[in-house]
Write a protein that holds these residues in place. Structure first.
Motif, PDB file in Angstrom:
ATOM      1  N   ILE A  28       1.090  -1.524   0.035  1.00 44.59           N
ATOM      2  CA  ILE A  28      -0.192  -0.082   0.089  1.00 44.59           C
ATOM      3  C   ILE A  28       1.261   1.083   0.055  1.00 44.59           C
ATOM      4  CG2 ILE A  28      -1.669  -0.928   1.280  1.00 44.59           C
ATOM      5  CD1 ILE A  28      -0.881  -0.031   3.634  1.00 44.59           C
ATOM      6  N   GLN A  29       0.285   2.127  -0.180  1.00 47.39           N
ATOM      7  CA  GLN A  29       1.786   3.909  -0.121  1.00 47.39           C
ATOM      8  C   GLN A  29       0.292   4.621   0.808  1.00 47.39           C
ATOM      9  OE1 GLN A  29       1.539   4.982  -4.714  1.00 47.39           O
ATOM     10  NE2 GLN A  29       3.845   4.336  -3.933  1.00 47.39           N
ATOM     11  N   ARG A  30       0.555   4.648   1.845  1.00 48.00           N
ATOM     12  CA  ARG A  30      -0.307   5.281   3.123  1.00 48.00           C
ATOM     13  C   ARG A  30      -0.814   6.639   2.225  1.00 48.00           C
ATOM     14  NH1 ARG A  30       2.561   7.990   7.807  1.00 48.00           N
ATOM     15  NH2 ARG A  30       3.203   9.844   5.867  1.00 48.00           N
ATOM     16  N   ASN A  31      -0.478   7.493   1.623  1.00 53.85           N
ATOM     17  CA  ASN A  31      -1.088   8.898   1.113  1.00 53.85           C
ATOM     18  C   ASN A  31      -1.734   8.322   0.146  1.00 53.85           C
ATOM     19  OD1 ASN A  31       0.996  10.465   3.005  1.00 53.85           O
ATOM     20  ND2 ASN A  31       2.395  11.007   0.735  1.00 53.85           N
ATOM     21  N   GLU A  32      -1.771   7.200  -0.487  1.00 55.77           N
ATOM     22  CA  GLU A  32      -2.568   6.915  -1.743  1.00 55.77           C
ATOM     23  C   GLU A  32      -3.811   6.554  -0.311  1.00 55.77           C
ATOM     24  OE1 GLU A  32      -1.581   4.791  -4.744  1.00 55.77           O
ATOM     25  OE2 GLU A  32       0.102   6.410  -5.293  1.00 55.77           O
ATOM     26  N   LEU A  33      -3.586   5.821   0.101  1.00 55.33           N
ATOM     27  CA  LEU A  33      -5.276   5.436   0.924  1.00 55.33           C
ATOM     28  C   LEU A  33      -5.909   6.122   1.617  1.00 55.33           C
ATOM     29  CD1 LEU A  33      -6.407   2.077   1.376  1.00 55.33           C
ATOM     30  CD2 LEU A  33      -4.713   2.170   2.804  1.00 55.33           C
ATOM     31  N   ALA A  34      -4.947   7.324   2.864  1.00 58.77           N
ATOM     32  CA  ALA A  34      -5.740   8.623   3.599  1.00 58.77           C
ATOM     33  C   ALA A  34      -6.069   8.948   2.199  1.00 58.77           C
ATOM     34  CB  ALA A  34      -4.180   8.752   3.568  1.00 58.77           C
ATOM     35  N   ASP A  35      -5.701   9.444   0.841  1.00 56.85           N
ATOM     36  CA  ASP A  35      -6.591   9.667   0.115  1.00 56.85           C
ATOM     37  C   ASP A  35      -7.917   8.819  -0.237  1.00 56.85           C
ATOM     38  OD1 ASP A  35      -5.162  12.590  -0.092  1.00 56.85           O
ATOM     39  OD2 ASP A  35      -3.449  11.632  -2.226  1.00 56.85           O
ATOM     40  N   GLN A  36      -7.418   7.908  -0.546  1.00 56.00           N
ATOM     41  CA  GLN A  36      -9.167   7.261  -0.912  1.00 56.00           C
ATOM     42  C   GLN A  36     -10.150   7.248   0.633  1.00 56.00           C
ATOM     43  OE1 GLN A  36      -8.174   3.162  -2.207  1.00 56.00           O
ATOM     44  NE2 GLN A  36     -10.429   2.455  -1.745  1.00 56.00           N
ATOM     45  N   PHE A  37      -9.630   7.458   1.699  1.00 50.33           N
ATOM     46  CA  PHE A  37     -10.649   7.499   2.747  1.00 50.33           C
ATOM     47  C   PHE A  37     -10.843   8.897   3.119  1.00 50.33           C
ATOM     48  CE2 PHE A  37      -8.916   2.705   2.692  1.00 50.33           C
ATOM     49  CZ  PHE A  37     -10.471   2.415   2.855  1.00 50.33           C
ATOM     50  N   ARG A  38     -10.187  10.044   2.498  1.00 49.05           N
ATOM     51  CA  ARG A  38     -10.344  11.486   2.670  1.00 49.05           C
ATOM     52  C   ARG A  38     -10.166  11.352   4.908  1.00 49.05           C
ATOM     53  NH1 ARG A  38     -15.626  12.014  -0.161  1.00 49.05           N
ATOM     54  NH2 ARG A  38     -14.285  12.398  -2.609  1.00 49.05           N
ATOM     55  N   CYS A  39      -8.910  11.378   5.007  1.00 53.51           N
ATOM     56  CA  CYS A  39      -8.227  11.107   6.315  1.00 53.51           C
ATOM     57  C   CYS A  39      -6.683  11.453   6.210  1.00 53.51           C
ATOM     58  CB  CYS A  39      -8.276   9.968   7.328  1.00 53.51           C
ATOM     59  SG  CYS A  39      -7.600   8.261   6.059  1.00 53.51           S
ATOM     60  N   ALA A  40      -6.462  11.523   7.510  1.00 59.33           N
ATOM     61  CA  ALA A  40      -5.090  11.819   7.409  1.00 59.33           C
ATOM     62  C   ALA A  40      -4.107  10.586   7.343  1.00 59.33           C
ATOM     63  CB  ALA A  40      -4.241  12.433   8.831  1.00 59.33           C
ATOM     64  N   PRO A  41      -2.852  10.992   6.585  1.00 64.69           N
ATOM     65  CA  PRO A  41      -2.295   9.633   6.665  1.00 64.69           C
ATOM     66  C   PRO A  41      -1.891   9.483   8.428  1.00 64.69           C
ATOM     67  CG  PRO A  41      -1.018  11.644   5.484  1.00 64.69           C
ATOM     68  CD  PRO A  41      -2.670  11.952   5.504  1.00 64.69           C
ATOM     69  N   SER A  42      -1.601   9.640   9.225  1.00 59.05           N
ATOM     70  CA  SER A  42      -1.923   9.459  10.483  1.00 59.05           C
ATOM     71  C   SER A  42      -2.360   8.476  10.887  1.00 59.05           C
ATOM     72  CB  SER A  42      -1.541  10.443  11.590  1.00 59.05           C
ATOM     73  OG  SER A  42      -2.795  11.541  12.035  1.00 59.05           O
ATOM     74  N   GLN A  43      -3.791   8.572  10.210  1.00 58.23           N
ATOM     75  CA  GLN A  43      -5.076   7.526  10.489  1.00 58.23           C
ATOM     76  C   GLN A  43      -4.250   5.598  10.091  1.00 58.23           C
ATOM     77  OE1 GLN A  43      -8.078   7.957  12.071  1.00 58.23           O
ATOM     78  NE2 GLN A  43      -8.138   6.450  11.912  1.00 58.23           N
TER      79      GLN A  43
END
Length: 153
Positions: A28-43
């Motif tokens: 996975i790519q953290r930033n892409e996953l964060a964008d997909q779920f509309r959350c901060a990468p820290s989540q």
């Protein structure tokens, strides 16, 4: 309604189901996953560090830099030596009840132990059962390792 952490965890687990033929590794790519779920990468970090732990049967490897990714490997129990090594590394010299509980749940979900065995072991290592011990976490680790090794032999 499910919490975002639960949804992200289920999404990643579904990735394992969809990629069953790829050596039990998901990238996975953290930033892409964060964008997909509309959350901060820290989540995403939170989910990885709390839901995909060694005790739960996962190993996380991070590659930084351009095109970096996070590899989540689901641990397998192919042979008894590998099982013993993973159990010893997961438990160590001491283990909290919370981590022991997570490990037992993982072993049950992986089909390594039966539900009844899982529940009996949880009772044997809970704080109430170990009330008279000076170092509960050390005693818990010793008992847990012994029980698992007997079941796996």
């Amino acid at each position: 309604m499910a919490r975002l952490s639960d949804i992200i965890e289920e999404f990643i687990k579904q990735m394992f189901n969809e990629n069953a033929d790829t050596d039990n590794v998901v990238f996975i790519q953290r930033n892409e996953l964060a964008d997909q779920f509309r959350c901060a990468p820290s989540q995403i970090n939170y989910v990885l560090t709390t839901r995909f732990t060694y005790e739960r049967g996962y190993l996380i490897e991070s590659k930084r830099g351009g095109g970096g990714h996070i590899a989540i490997k689901q641990l397998e129990y192919d042979n008894s030596n590998q099982r013993e090594e993973i159990i010893n590394q997961s438990i160590g010299d001491t283990i909290t009840y919370h981590n022991a509980h997570a490990l037992l749940n993982h072993l049950f979900e992986s089909g390594v132990i039966e539900e009844r065995e899982c529940e009996v072991m949880k009772i044997a290592i809970n704080d109430r059962s170990l009330a008279s011990a000076d170092n509960k976490n050390k005693l818990r680790a010793d008992i847990l390792k012994a029980m698992i090794m007997v079941i796996l032999s």
